[in-house]
Design a protein around this motif. Structure first.
Motif, PDB file in Angstrom:
ATOM      1  N   VAL A   1       0.833  -1.212   0.000  1.00  0.00           N
ATOM      2  CA  VAL A   1       0.000   0.000   0.000  1.00  0.00           C
ATOM      3  C   VAL A   1       0.862   1.255   0.000  1.00  0.00           C
ATOM      4  O   VAL A   1       0.621   2.174  -0.789  1.00  0.00           O
ATOM      5  CB  VAL A   1      -0.988   0.017   1.188  1.00  0.00           C
ATOM      6  N   THR A   2       1.884   1.314   0.859  1.00  0.00           N
ATOM      7  CA  THR A   2       2.691   2.527   0.991  1.00  0.00           C
ATOM      8  C   THR A   2       3.352   2.912  -0.328  1.00  0.00           C
ATOM      9  O   THR A   2       3.268   4.067  -0.761  1.00  0.00           O
ATOM     10  CB  THR A   2       3.778   2.330   2.063  1.00  0.00           C
ATOM     11  N   ALA A   3       4.002   1.950  -0.964  1.00  0.00           N
ATOM     12  CA  ALA A   3       4.730   2.256  -2.193  1.00  0.00           C
ATOM     13  C   ALA A   3       3.828   2.287  -3.424  1.00  0.00           C
ATOM     14  O   ALA A   3       4.258   2.745  -4.485  1.00  0.00           O
ATOM     15  CB  ALA A   3       5.842   1.223  -2.400  1.00  0.00           C
ATOM     16  N   VAL A   4       2.595   1.811  -3.279  1.00  0.00           N
ATOM     17  CA  VAL A   4       1.682   1.766  -4.428  1.00  0.00           C
ATOM     18  C   VAL A   4       0.949   3.094  -4.611  1.00  0.00           C
ATOM     19  O   VAL A   4       0.598   3.461  -5.740  1.00  0.00           O
ATOM     20  CB  VAL A   4       0.677   0.605  -4.262  1.00  0.00           C
ATOM     21  N   LEU A   5       0.716   3.830  -3.530  1.00  0.00           N
ATOM     22  CA  LEU A   5      -0.034   5.079  -3.645  1.00  0.00           C
ATOM     23  C   LEU A   5       0.633   6.101  -4.578  1.00  0.00           C
ATOM     24  O   LEU A   5      -0.076   6.796  -5.310  1.00  0.00           O
ATOM     25  CB  LEU A   5      -0.274   5.686  -2.264  1.00  0.00           C
ATOM     26  N   PRO A   6       1.972   6.229  -4.585  1.00  0.00           N
ATOM     27  CA  PRO A   6       2.573   7.138  -5.578  1.00  0.00           C
ATOM     28  C   PRO A   6       2.248   6.732  -7.008  1.00  0.00           C
ATOM     29  O   PRO A   6       2.003   7.598  -7.860  1.00  0.00           O
ATOM     30  CB  PRO A   6       4.075   7.032  -5.298  1.00  0.00           C
ATOM     31  N   LEU A   7       2.212   5.427  -7.281  1.00  0.00           N
ATOM     32  CA  LEU A   7       1.874   4.953  -8.617  1.00  0.00           C
ATOM     33  C   LEU A   7       0.394   5.175  -8.912  1.00  0.00           C
ATOM     34  O   LEU A   7       0.025   5.570 -10.026  1.00  0.00           O
ATOM     35  CB  LEU A   7       2.211   3.465  -8.749  1.00  0.00           C
ATOM     36  N   ALA A   8      -0.454   4.942  -7.918  1.00  0.00           N
ATOM     37  CA  ALA A   8      -1.887   5.156  -8.115  1.00  0.00           C
ATOM     38  C   ALA A   8      -2.187   6.634  -8.368  1.00  0.00           C
ATOM     39  O   ALA A   8      -3.072   6.971  -9.160  1.00  0.00           O
ATOM     40  CB  ALA A   8      -2.667   4.654  -6.900  1.00  0.00           C
ATOM     41  N   THR A   9      -1.441   7.513  -7.717  1.00  0.00           N
ATOM     42  CA  THR A   9      -1.654   8.951  -7.884  1.00  0.00           C
ATOM     43  C   THR A   9      -1.088   9.438  -9.205  1.00  0.00           C
ATOM     44  O   THR A   9      -1.709  10.258  -9.896  1.00  0.00           O
ATOM     45  CB  THR A   9      -0.998   9.723  -6.718  1.00  0.00           C
ATOM     46  N   HIS A  10       0.085   8.937  -9.552  1.00  0.00           N
ATOM     47  CA  HIS A  10       0.744   9.335 -10.811  1.00  0.00           C
ATOM     48  C   HIS A  10       1.179   8.065 -11.541  1.00  0.00           C
ATOM     49  O   HIS A  10       2.329   7.616 -11.404  1.00  0.00           O
ATOM     50  CB  HIS A  10       1.953  10.227 -10.527  1.00  0.00           C
ATOM     51  N   PRO A  11       0.294   7.441 -12.305  1.00  0.00           N
ATOM     52  CA  PRO A  11       0.608   6.174 -12.994  1.00  0.00           C
ATOM     53  C   PRO A  11       1.521   6.355 -14.193  1.00  0.00           C
ATOM     54  O   PRO A  11       1.088   6.390 -15.337  1.00  0.00           O
ATOM     55  CB  PRO A  11      -0.778   5.658 -13.404  1.00  0.00           C
ATOM     56  N   THR A  12       2.816   6.484 -13.910  1.00  0.00           N
ATOM     57  CA  THR A  12       3.799   6.681 -14.974  1.00  0.00           C
ATOM     58  C   THR A  12       4.709   5.466 -15.081  1.00  0.00           C
ATOM     59  O   THR A  12       4.795   4.645 -14.149  1.00  0.00           O
ATOM     60  CB  THR A  12       4.664   7.917 -14.686  1.00  0.00           C
ATOM     61  N   ILE A  13       5.406   5.346 -16.193  1.00  0.00           N
ATOM     62  CA  ILE A  13       6.369   4.260 -16.388  1.00  0.00           C
ATOM     63  C   ILE A  13       7.462   4.330 -15.332  1.00  0.00           C
ATOM     64  O   ILE A  13       7.910   3.308 -14.806  1.00  0.00           O
ATOM     65  CB  ILE A  13       6.972   4.311 -17.804  1.00  0.00           C
ATOM     66  N   ARG A  14       7.893   5.536 -15.025  1.00  0.00           N
ATOM     67  CA  ARG A  14       8.952   5.711 -14.021  1.00  0.00           C
ATOM     68  C   ARG A  14       8.510   5.162 -12.665  1.00  0.00           C
ATOM     69  O   ARG A  14       9.279   4.455 -11.994  1.00  0.00           O
ATOM     70  CB  ARG A  14       9.303   7.193 -13.895  1.00  0.00           C
ATOM     71  N   ASN A  15       7.283   5.476 -12.259  1.00  0.00           N
ATOM     72  CA  ASN A  15       6.801   4.983 -10.973  1.00  0.00           C
ATOM     73  C   ASN A  15       6.613   3.474 -10.988  1.00  0.00           C
ATOM     74  O   ASN A  15       6.822   2.799  -9.971  1.00  0.00           O
ATOM     75  CB  ASN A  15       5.489   5.673 -10.595  1.00  0.00           C
ATOM     76  N   MET A  16       6.237   2.915 -12.129  1.00  0.00           N
ATOM     77  CA  MET A  16       6.117   1.462 -12.238  1.00  0.00           C
ATOM     78  C   MET A  16       7.474   0.795 -12.077  1.00  0.00           C
ATOM     79  O   MET A  16       7.601  -0.231 -11.400  1.00  0.00           O
ATOM     80  CB  MET A  16       5.497   1.086 -13.584  1.00  0.00           C
ATOM     81  N   ARG A  17       8.495   1.378 -12.686  1.00  0.00           N
ATOM     82  CA  ARG A  17       9.837   0.823 -12.566  1.00  0.00           C
ATOM     83  C   ARG A  17      10.350   0.938 -11.131  1.00  0.00           C
ATOM     84  O   ARG A  17      10.981   0.010 -10.607  1.00  0.00           O
ATOM     85  CB  ARG A  17      10.784   1.548 -13.523  1.00  0.00           C
ATOM     86  N   ARG A  18      10.078   2.065 -10.507  1.00  0.00           N
ATOM     87  CA  ARG A  18      10.519   2.255  -9.127  1.00  0.00           C
ATOM     88  C   ARG A  18       9.830   1.253  -8.198  1.00  0.00           C
ATOM     89  O   ARG A  18      10.459   0.705  -7.296  1.00  0.00           O
ATOM     90  CB  ARG A  18      10.228   3.684  -8.656  1.00  0.00           C
ATOM     91  N   LEU A  19       8.544   1.016  -8.428  1.00  0.00           N
ATOM     92  CA  LEU A  19       7.819   0.047  -7.604  1.00  0.00           C
ATOM     93  C   LEU A  19       8.354  -1.362  -7.827  1.00  0.00           C
ATOM     94  O   LEU A  19       8.521  -2.130  -6.869  1.00  0.00           O
ATOM     95  CB  LEU A  19       6.326   0.104  -7.925  1.00  0.00           C
ATOM     96  N   GLY A  20       8.625  -1.720  -9.076  1.00  0.00           N
ATOM     97  CA  GLY A  20       9.185  -3.030  -9.362  1.00  0.00           C
ATOM     98  C   GLY A  20      10.525  -3.244  -8.683  1.00  0.00           C
ATOM     99  O   GLY A  20      10.801  -4.327  -8.145  1.00  0.00           O
TER     100      GLY A  20
END
Length: 262
Positions: free
Chosen positions: A90-109
């Motif tokens: 949940v903690t690391a997913v909210l940045p991606l949910a707020t700004h669904p960018t490729i960069r945030n997807m890579r950072r989450l991965g």
């Protein structure tokens, strides 16, 4: 302003999103060391349960006391701000949910892979020390194996289904803590105690048990991974990200998107 008051859903969402963004920016080395420490620390749950089991009679009521041991590792990890995979659902997913960018997807991965592998490695180390009776006695090892054997009762699909409520509950801890105001300890204890008495599957805490069963010859390596760890992992992700994170973000989405667009 009322919408900025402490405890509002919008403020909590922003606090957790900023925490998640900080975690996503951490170097790989920091994530690995913190995740490994969390894997070692979470194993205290299995140790505490085993210690309590050896000291209590085999009565139905004793299971409620033994389950208190399950909370110990979570208290150490969560209150010590160590990297626990299921909190990051949940903690690391909210940045991606707020700004669904490729960069945030890579950072989450990157975050998820580093933390999960490090968690599993830390738990494998402790399980090996337990299996060799280096840090526990033979009686305590027997108790730990007996407690861990409950994982062998369920098939992979049942483990996955039991992992969903565990993922949801652990993710809820991250949402509750900003409003805990001095009660953080009890929040962690009560929610993880519920996971224990409910018999839910938690990939991190349960992996120590899975490794122990494998190292003591009670199951195969493939079953420990594919029959226990992987199903619990997917169940936790579904419960923590697919359910809790989506719902937590959805309730404030209409309030924060206008600001993001502006």
């Amino acid at each position: 302003m009322a919408e900025r008051k402490a405890g509002s859903a919008k403020v909590v969402h922003e606090v957790i999103r900023l925490q998640g963004d900080e975690e996503l920016e951490r170097p790989i080395g920091s994530l690995i060391f913190s995740g490994f420490a969390a894997g070692v620390a979470i194993s205290a749950s299995v140790l505490a349960e085993a210690f309590l089991r050896t000291q209590l009679p085999r009565e139905p009521w004793s299971e409620l006391i033994v389950a208190l041991g399950y909370t110990v590792g979570f208290v150490i990890v969560i209150m010590g701000n160590l990297q626990l995979f299921t909190e990051n659902t949940v903690t690391a997913v909210l940045p991606l949910a707020t700004h669904p960018t490729i960069r945030n997807m890579r950072r989450l991965g990157k975050l998820w892979s580093c933390v999960l592998i490090a968690n599993l490695a830390g738990m494998l180390l402790v399980a090996a020390l337990m299996a060799k009776t280096i840090i526990i006695s033979s009686d305590q090892l027997g108790a730990a194996i007996d407690l861990s054997s409950k994982l062998l009762v369920h098939d992979a699909m049942t483990t996955l289904c039991l992992g969903m409520p565990a993922g949801f509950l652990v993710a809820s801890i991250a949402w509750i803590l900003p409003n805990a105001r001095g009660s953080e300890f009890w929040v962690v204890v009560l929610i993880t105690y519920l996971i224990a008495i409910g018999g839910f599957s938690h990939v991190v805490a349960g992996s120590t048990e899975a490794w122990l069963l494998w190292l003591t010859g009670h199951t195969s390596f493939s079953h420990a991974c594919l029959g226990i760890i992987v199903p619990a992992l997917f169940g936790n992700i579904i419960g923590g990200t697919g359910l809790f994170a989506v719902l937590a973000h959805g309730q404030v989405r209409g309030e924060i998107e206008p600001e993001a667009d502006g």
